[in-house]
Design a protein around this motif. Structure first.
Motif, PDB file in Angstrom:
ATOM      1  N   SER A 298     -19.247  25.331  25.465  1.00 20.71           N
ATOM      2  CA  SER A 298     -19.662  26.538  25.338  1.00 20.71           C
ATOM      3  C   SER A 298     -21.394  26.240  25.628  1.00 20.71           C
TER       4      SER A 298
ATOM      5  N   TRP B  70     -23.395  28.034  23.954  1.00 16.77           N
ATOM      6  CA  TRP B  70     -23.935  28.215  22.561  1.00 16.77           C
ATOM      7  C   TRP B  70     -24.314  26.880  21.870  1.00 16.77           C
TER       8      TRP B  70
ATOM      9  N   LEU C  88     -27.812  25.624  20.871  1.00 21.62           N
ATOM     10  CA  LEU C  88     -28.468  25.967  19.789  1.00 21.62           C
ATOM     11  C   LEU C  88     -28.662  24.877  18.784  1.00 21.62           C
TER      12      LEU C  88
END
Length: 51
Positions: free
Chosen positions: A10, A12, A15
């Motif tokens: 993903s 994400w 991060l």
């Protein structure tokens, strides 16, 4: 983010670069690996389908 999708991860995961040193190194390793062959949960393999 597209490179992460090519390896079936993903967006994400970007991060993780906020974790000092270790996160950045892990992200570089993932981005340097070749993408998964065939379709994954983010769609078809863009290299196999062509332009």
């Amino acid at each position: 983010m597209r490179r992460l999708h090519d390896t079936d991860r993903s967006g994400w995961w970007l991060l993780i670069s906020l974790v000092p040193l270790v996160g950045f190194i892990l992200l570089i390793i993932w981005l340097a690996r070749p993408g998964d062959a065939g379709p994954n949960r983010f769609g078809q393999d863009p290299v196999a389908t062509g332009p």
